[in-house]
Design a protein around this motif. Sequence first.
Motif, PDB file in Angstrom:
ATOM      1  N   ARG A  81      -1.965  14.592  -2.135  1.00  0.00           N
ATOM      2  CA  ARG A  81      -1.249  14.000  -1.001  1.00  0.00           C
ATOM      3  C   ARG A  81      -2.206  13.317  -0.025  1.00  0.00           C
ATOM      4  O   ARG A  81      -1.915  12.247   0.495  1.00  0.00           O
ATOM      5  CB  ARG A  81      -0.449  15.070  -0.270  1.00  0.00           C
ATOM      6  CG  ARG A  81       0.417  14.507   0.856  1.00  0.00           C
ATOM      7  CD  ARG A  81       1.203  15.573   1.601  1.00  0.00           C
ATOM      8  NE  ARG A  81       1.963  16.402   0.697  1.00  0.00           N
ATOM      9  CZ  ARG A  81       2.003  17.745   0.770  1.00  0.00           C
ATOM     10  NH1 ARG A  81       1.335  18.397   1.696  1.00  0.00           N
ATOM     11  NH2 ARG A  81       2.730  18.436  -0.092  1.00  0.00           N
ATOM     12  N   PHE A  82      -3.355  13.935   0.232  1.00  0.00           N
ATOM     13  CA  PHE A  82      -4.313  13.378   1.178  1.00  0.00           C
ATOM     14  C   PHE A  82      -5.280  12.392   0.532  1.00  0.00           C
ATOM     15  O   PHE A  82      -6.195  11.892   1.192  1.00  0.00           O
ATOM     16  CB  PHE A  82      -5.099  14.497   1.866  1.00  0.00           C
ATOM     17  CG  PHE A  82      -4.251  15.395   2.727  1.00  0.00           C
ATOM     18  CD1 PHE A  82      -3.165  14.903   3.437  1.00  0.00           C
ATOM     19  CD2 PHE A  82      -4.542  16.728   2.823  1.00  0.00           C
ATOM     20  CE1 PHE A  82      -2.378  15.731   4.236  1.00  0.00           C
ATOM     21  CE2 PHE A  82      -3.768  17.576   3.622  1.00  0.00           C
ATOM     22  CZ  PHE A  82      -2.689  17.069   4.338  1.00  0.00           C
ATOM     23  N   GLY A  83      -5.117  12.110  -0.758  1.00  0.00           N
ATOM     24  CA  GLY A  83      -5.894  11.063  -1.418  1.00  0.00           C
ATOM     25  C   GLY A  83      -7.340  11.387  -1.719  1.00  0.00           C
ATOM     26  O   GLY A  83      -8.199  10.510  -1.651  1.00  0.00           O
ATOM     27  N   TYR A  84      -7.629  12.626  -2.080  1.00  0.00           N
ATOM     28  CA  TYR A  84      -9.016  13.007  -2.379  1.00  0.00           C
ATOM     29  C   TYR A  84      -9.550  12.481  -3.711  1.00  0.00           C
ATOM     30  O   TYR A  84     -10.747  12.249  -3.821  1.00  0.00           O
ATOM     31  CB  TYR A  84      -9.183  14.534  -2.311  1.00  0.00           C
ATOM     32  CG  TYR A  84      -9.236  15.035  -0.892  1.00  0.00           C
ATOM     33  CD1 TYR A  84     -10.387  14.888  -0.132  1.00  0.00           C
ATOM     34  CD2 TYR A  84      -8.142  15.634  -0.304  1.00  0.00           C
ATOM     35  CE1 TYR A  84     -10.443  15.323   1.181  1.00  0.00           C
ATOM     36  CE2 TYR A  84      -8.183  16.076   1.007  1.00  0.00           C
ATOM     37  CZ  TYR A  84      -9.330  15.923   1.741  1.00  0.00           C
ATOM     38  OH  TYR A  84      -9.386  16.341   3.032  1.00  0.00           O
ATOM     39  N   PRO A  85      -8.725  12.285  -4.750  1.00  0.00           N
ATOM     40  CA  PRO A  85      -9.298  11.797  -6.014  1.00  0.00           C
ATOM     41  C   PRO A  85      -9.952  10.420  -5.844  1.00  0.00           C
ATOM     42  O   PRO A  85      -9.401   9.547  -5.171  1.00  0.00           O
ATOM     43  CB  PRO A  85      -8.081  11.699  -6.944  1.00  0.00           C
ATOM     44  CG  PRO A  85      -7.075  12.629  -6.365  1.00  0.00           C
ATOM     45  CD  PRO A  85      -7.296  12.571  -4.874  1.00  0.00           C
ATOM     46  N   ALA A  86     -11.133  10.251  -6.438  1.00  0.00           N
ATOM     47  CA  ALA A  86     -11.829   8.960  -6.397  1.00  0.00           C
ATOM     48  C   ALA A  86     -10.987   7.913  -7.116  1.00  0.00           C
ATOM     49  O   ALA A  86     -10.305   8.214  -8.100  1.00  0.00           O
ATOM     50  CB  ALA A  86     -13.202   9.092  -7.046  1.00  0.00           C
TER      51      ALA A  86
END
Length: 112
Positions: A81-86
């Motif tokens: 949800r918070f967009g951590y994946p590169a």
Amino acid sequence: GGLTRCPQVVVPQADLEQYFEMVGDREVSVNVKAQRMDHWLCTNAGRGVRCVVAFLDYECRVLGRKSEKMCPMGDVMRYFRFGYPAEDGSILGVTVGTWPYKGEPLSSWEEV
């Protein structure tokens, strides 16, 4: 060199005993935080942190530990949800226990 001095490796550690063992090791200097994973994920949301590899290691079952309001699957949702994946790709590893729960079981992640 290598992982002996690596500010890009962040290790949120909620267990204070394990935290002090980790920061007391003078051979390895990684960015260990005395912080729960859910708190770390929320604190760093929107700061542009991206993960090529994330390994979330829990000492509880998949639905968490109600007494500590800890929920591994909630953290996995926060991670995405918070967009951590590169953007170029990311590997996410999660370990949770499969042993029988001895306390009050959770019926869903929403209870946490």
